[in-house]
Scaffold this motif. Structure first.
Motif, PDB file in Angstrom:
ATOM      1  N   MET A   1     -30.864  20.728  -2.818  1.00  0.00           N
ATOM      2  CA  MET A   1     -30.250  19.644  -2.908  1.00  0.00           C
ATOM      3  C   MET A   1     -28.840  19.415  -3.030  1.00  0.00           C
ATOM      4  SD  MET A   1     -31.353  16.916  -6.130  1.00  0.00           S
ATOM      5  CE  MET A   1     -33.103  17.041  -5.782  1.00  0.00           C
ATOM      6  N   SER A   2     -28.158  18.312  -2.413  1.00  0.00           N
ATOM      7  CA  SER A   2     -26.973  18.155  -1.971  1.00  0.00           C
ATOM      8  C   SER A   2     -26.423  17.449  -3.086  1.00  0.00           C
ATOM      9  CB  SER A   2     -26.344  17.467  -0.699  1.00  0.00           C
ATOM     10  OG  SER A   2     -27.380  16.105  -0.824  1.00  0.00           O
ATOM     11  N   PRO A   3     -24.758  17.623  -3.512  1.00  0.00           N
ATOM     12  CA  PRO A   3     -24.311  16.777  -4.342  1.00  0.00           C
ATOM     13  C   PRO A   3     -24.390  15.398  -4.325  1.00  0.00           C
ATOM     14  CG  PRO A   3     -22.660  18.662  -3.747  1.00  0.00           C
ATOM     15  CD  PRO A   3     -23.958  18.634  -2.611  1.00  0.00           C
ATOM     16  N   LEU A   4     -24.157  14.545  -5.298  1.00  0.00           N
ATOM     17  CA  LEU A   4     -24.348  13.102  -5.016  1.00  0.00           C
ATOM     18  C   LEU A   4     -23.321  12.621  -4.066  1.00  0.00           C
ATOM     19  CD1 LEU A   4     -25.272  11.610  -8.584  1.00  0.00           C
ATOM     20  CD2 LEU A   4     -26.680  11.829  -6.855  1.00  0.00           C
ATOM     21  N   PRO A   5     -23.584  11.669  -3.202  1.00  0.00           N
ATOM     22  CA  PRO A   5     -22.577  11.003  -2.314  1.00  0.00           C
ATOM     23  C   PRO A   5     -21.233  10.400  -3.155  1.00  0.00           C
ATOM     24  CG  PRO A   5     -24.519  10.403  -1.435  1.00  0.00           C
ATOM     25  CD  PRO A   5     -24.828  10.996  -2.930  1.00  0.00           C
ATOM     26  N   ALA A   6     -20.063  10.510  -2.561  1.00  0.00           N
ATOM     27  CA  ALA A   6     -18.714   9.941  -3.249  1.00  0.00           C
ATOM     28  C   ALA A   6     -19.063   8.475  -3.714  1.00  0.00           C
ATOM     29  CB  ALA A   6     -17.829  10.187  -2.473  1.00  0.00           C
ATOM     30  N   ASP A   7     -19.831   7.653  -2.662  1.00  0.00           N
ATOM     31  CA  ASP A   7     -19.969   6.535  -3.175  1.00  0.00           C
ATOM     32  C   ASP A   7     -21.101   5.953  -4.425  1.00  0.00           C
ATOM     33  OD1 ASP A   7     -18.695   5.813  -0.963  1.00  0.00           O
ATOM     34  OD2 ASP A   7     -20.420   5.571   0.255  1.00  0.00           O
ATOM     35  N   ARG A   8     -21.890   7.243  -4.811  1.00  0.00           N
ATOM     36  CA  ARG A   8     -22.528   6.981  -6.050  1.00  0.00           C
ATOM     37  C   ARG A   8     -21.959   7.303  -7.281  1.00  0.00           C
ATOM     38  NH1 ARG A   8     -27.811   8.043  -5.630  1.00  0.00           N
ATOM     39  NH2 ARG A   8     -27.853   7.636  -8.028  1.00  0.00           N
ATOM     40  N   VAL A   9     -20.622   8.129  -7.433  1.00  0.00           N
ATOM     41  CA  VAL A   9     -20.110   8.357  -8.648  1.00  0.00           C
ATOM     42  C   VAL A   9     -18.605   7.773  -8.626  1.00  0.00           C
ATOM     43  CG1 VAL A   9     -21.439  10.598  -8.530  1.00  0.00           C
ATOM     44  CG2 VAL A   9     -19.189  10.648  -7.405  1.00  0.00           C
ATOM     45  N   GLN A  10     -18.247   6.968  -7.693  1.00  0.00           N
ATOM     46  CA  GLN A  10     -17.030   6.694  -8.050  1.00  0.00           C
ATOM     47  C   GLN A  10     -17.012   5.056  -8.800  1.00  0.00           C
ATOM     48  OE1 GLN A  10     -15.092   6.484  -4.118  1.00  0.00           O
ATOM     49  NE2 GLN A  10     -14.593   8.644  -4.053  1.00  0.00           N
ATOM     50  N   GLN A  11     -15.931   4.721  -9.317  1.00  0.00           N
ATOM     51  CA  GLN A  11     -15.851   3.504 -10.107  1.00  0.00           C
ATOM     52  C   GLN A  11     -15.384   2.316  -9.433  1.00  0.00           C
ATOM     53  OE1 GLN A  11     -13.729   3.782 -13.824  1.00  0.00           O
ATOM     54  NE2 GLN A  11     -14.905   5.516 -14.403  1.00  0.00           N
ATOM     55  N   ARG A 253     -32.094  26.384  -4.714  1.00  0.00           N
ATOM     56  CA  ARG A 253     -31.681  27.569  -3.857  1.00  0.00           C
ATOM     57  C   ARG A 253     -31.487  27.443  -2.398  1.00  0.00           C
ATOM     58  NH1 ARG A 253     -35.754  32.092  -6.023  1.00  0.00           N
ATOM     59  NH2 ARG A 253     -37.529  30.138  -5.348  1.00  0.00           N
ATOM     60  N   SER A 254     -30.635  28.146  -1.590  1.00  0.00           N
ATOM     61  CA  SER A 254     -30.553  27.992  -0.507  1.00  0.00           C
ATOM     62  C   SER A 254     -31.524  28.819   0.243  1.00  0.00           C
ATOM     63  CB  SER A 254     -29.229  28.229  -0.253  1.00  0.00           C
ATOM     64  OG  SER A 254     -28.194  27.550  -0.554  1.00  0.00           O
ATOM     65  N   CYS A 255     -31.942  28.349   1.265  1.00  0.00           N
ATOM     66  CA  CYS A 255     -33.042  28.862   2.250  1.00  0.00           C
ATOM     67  C   CYS A 255     -32.547  29.167   3.587  1.00  0.00           C
ATOM     68  CB  CYS A 255     -34.436  28.198   2.257  1.00  0.00           C
ATOM     69  SG  CYS A 255     -34.361  26.617   2.539  1.00  0.00           S
ATOM     70  N   LYS A 256     -33.109  29.855   4.469  1.00  0.00           N
ATOM     71  CA  LYS A 256     -32.818  29.971   5.782  1.00  0.00           C
ATOM     72  C   LYS A 256     -32.876  28.630   6.469  1.00  0.00           C
ATOM     73  CE  LYS A 256     -33.879  32.649  10.107  1.00  0.00           C
ATOM     74  NZ  LYS A 256     -34.740  33.541  10.723  1.00  0.00           N
ATOM     75  N   GLY A 287     -23.271  18.729   6.154  1.00  0.00           N
ATOM     76  CA  GLY A 287     -22.882  18.109   5.378  1.00  0.00           C
ATOM     77  C   GLY A 287     -21.638  18.454   4.719  1.00  0.00           C
ATOM     78  N   LYS A 288     -20.802  17.560   3.919  1.00  0.00           N
ATOM     79  CA  LYS A 288     -19.451  17.943   3.278  1.00  0.00           C
ATOM     80  C   LYS A 288     -19.514  19.119   2.658  1.00  0.00           C
ATOM     81  CE  LYS A 288     -17.848  13.214   2.953  1.00  0.00           C
ATOM     82  NZ  LYS A 288     -17.382  12.036   1.923  1.00  0.00           N
ATOM     83  N   ASP A 289     -20.614  19.724   1.951  1.00  0.00           N
ATOM     84  CA  ASP A 289     -21.045  21.247   1.415  1.00  0.00           C
ATOM     85  C   ASP A 289     -21.193  22.163   2.426  1.00  0.00           C
ATOM     86  OD1 ASP A 289     -23.273  20.014   2.144  1.00  0.00           O
ATOM     87  OD2 ASP A 289     -24.323  20.723  -0.039  1.00  0.00           O
ATOM     88  N   GLY A 290     -21.255  21.928   3.655  1.00  0.00           N
ATOM     89  CA  GLY A 290     -21.687  23.059   4.577  1.00  0.00           C
ATOM     90  C   GLY A 290     -22.976  23.252   4.699  1.00  0.00           C
ATOM     91  N   GLU A 291     -23.850  22.454   4.249  1.00  0.00           N
ATOM     92  CA  GLU A 291     -25.274  22.666   4.407  1.00  0.00           C
ATOM     93  C   GLU A 291     -25.837  21.820   5.623  1.00  0.00           C
ATOM     94  OE1 GLU A 291     -27.475  24.797   3.087  1.00  0.00           O
ATOM     95  OE2 GLU A 291     -25.830  25.638   1.430  1.00  0.00           O
ATOM     96  N   ILE A 292     -26.852  22.572   6.328  1.00  0.00           N
ATOM     97  CA  ILE A 292     -27.362  21.563   7.418  1.00  0.00           C
ATOM     98  C   ILE A 292     -28.697  20.760   7.177  1.00  0.00           C
ATOM     99  CG2 ILE A 292     -28.079  21.761   9.923  1.00  0.00           C
ATOM    100  CD1 ILE A 292     -26.299  24.294  10.246  1.00  0.00           C
ATOM    101  N   ARG A 293     -28.624  19.482   7.121  1.00  0.00           N
ATOM    102  CA  ARG A 293     -29.759  18.766   6.811  1.00  0.00           C
ATOM    103  C   ARG A 293     -30.121  17.639   7.999  1.00  0.00           C
ATOM    104  NH1 ARG A 293     -26.163  18.906   2.452  1.00  0.00           N
ATOM    105  NH2 ARG A 293     -27.123  19.774   0.721  1.00  0.00           N
ATOM    106  N   VAL A 294     -29.439  17.856   9.221  1.00  0.00           N
ATOM    107  CA  VAL A 294     -29.692  16.977  10.157  1.00  0.00           C
ATOM    108  C   VAL A 294     -29.503  17.589  11.494  1.00  0.00           C
ATOM    109  CG1 VAL A 294     -29.433  14.654  11.338  1.00  0.00           C
ATOM    110  CG2 VAL A 294     -29.227  14.656   9.045  1.00  0.00           C
TER     111      VAL A 294
END
Length: 325
Positions: A1-11, A253-256, A287-294
């Motif tokens: 699961m990726s971290p929350l997008p920046a738009d979700r956690v900014q004031q 956990r990361s997977c192949k 994504g910004k964390d380096g994980e491929i999701r698309v």
């Protein structure tokens, strides 16, 4: 699961970054005997930061009605910086009753007009990947809540357009009065932080204070007081509510993952028996964390983009490598 997008956690102010979705159809009736009822839809805006909800009744699924509802939303909530929306294939796969959206909003001409209008208003309009409605889970949850309340209200009712508008605004107030987190840890404090605090500075259900001071205060002083209260709400939001959003309940956990050149089976909806859509991955989008999701896949009918959970990698390459060794 990726971290929350920046738009979700900014004031940001409410609805600066938001998602939009449709639900329906619903029927409105006329006070004229013999006149057939009219089909309408509900357009749902969901704020990324505060989870506040804005509901608009849309008369049809044309591009003009979409842009008119967007202008009404901007006039009451301010211009957003980014608007996220589902993709056409999500509507066809998950909402059979909204299949008209594909021609009315997601056609090439309609998308060009929407992007042009949003660009003139300095709004960035983004579409999530096809066949991946979980990318828009935030506004999907708001749609689910709005539909649940509307269906319970309209189960046996025949309403005019004005009556439906009234009920929709009542439902919007219900959703914006739901508690997000406690205001304090005191056992005697029964108040909770709600989306209404960020919209009007207090709960939408709060009674008006009849003991307000009659001393005259300038508009600048009042504005500074409102800004002070707003900062207090954001401080509570960031210290209490924001930490609750960071919990990761699954996919810890990361997977192949997939890579360019993999042969994959594509999971599509309403596929005929004995039909296995195949494709070859030609590009990946980390994504910004380096994980491929698309990933982008080349098929016999052209290139398509899909989320990786819709792909099944065939282990042909691995067997070939073992044979070569």
């Amino acid at each position: 699961m990726s971290p929350l997008p920046a738009d979700r956690v900014q004031q940001h102010r409410p609805f600066k970054n938001c998602g939009v979705d449709y639900c329906g159809p619903f029927w409105t009736h006329y006070k004229i005997r013999g006149k057939r009822p009219h089909k309408v839809y509900l357009k749902v805006f969901c704020c990324f930061s505060t989870k506040a909800v804005h509901l608009e009744v849309v008369s049809d699924l044309t591009t003009q009605a979409f842009l008119a509802a967007l202008k009404r939303f901007c006039g009451r909530r301010g211009l957003p910086a980014k608007i996220y929306s589902d993709n056409a294939t999500n509507f066809v796969g998950a909402y059979n009753e909204l299949s008209e959206v594909k021609e009315a909003i997601f056609a090439e001409e309609a998308q060009a007009l929407i992007h042009k209008t949003c660009a003139n208003l300095s709004i960035e309009f983004k579409f999530i990947p096809p066949r991946a409605p979980h990318f828009g889970g935030l506004w999907e949850a708001s749609v689910k809540s709005a539909k649940h309340l509307l269906k319970r209200t309209l189960y046996t009712a025949t309403l005019t357009h004005e009556e439906l508008e009234t009920i929709v605004i009542d439902i919007e107030a219900i959703l914006n009065s739901r508690p997000l987190t406690s205001v304090s840890s005191s056992p005697r404090d029964l108040t909770a932080l709600t989306p209404g605090h960020f919209l009007i500075g207090e709960p939408l259900t709060a009674s008006p204070d009849i003991h307000q001071s009659r001393r005259r205060t300038g508009l600048l002083t009042r504005w500074k007081r409102i800004e002070q209260l707003r900062k207090e709400f954001w401080t509570r939001w960031s210290h209490e509510y924001l930490h609750e959003l960071q919990n990761r309940s699954k996919w810890t956990r990361s997977c192949k993952t997939v890579k360019i050149g993999d042969l994959v089976i594509i999971k599509e909806d309403n596929i005929a028996p004995l039909n296995w859509p195949l494709g070859r991955i030609v590009a990946v989008h980390p994504g910004k964390d380096g994980e491929i999701r698309v990933a982008e896949i080349r098929t016999t009918s052209g290139n398509i983009t899909r989320a990786i959970h819709r792909l099944a990698v065939l282990p042909i390459n691995e067997k070939k490598e073992k044979t070569d060794l």
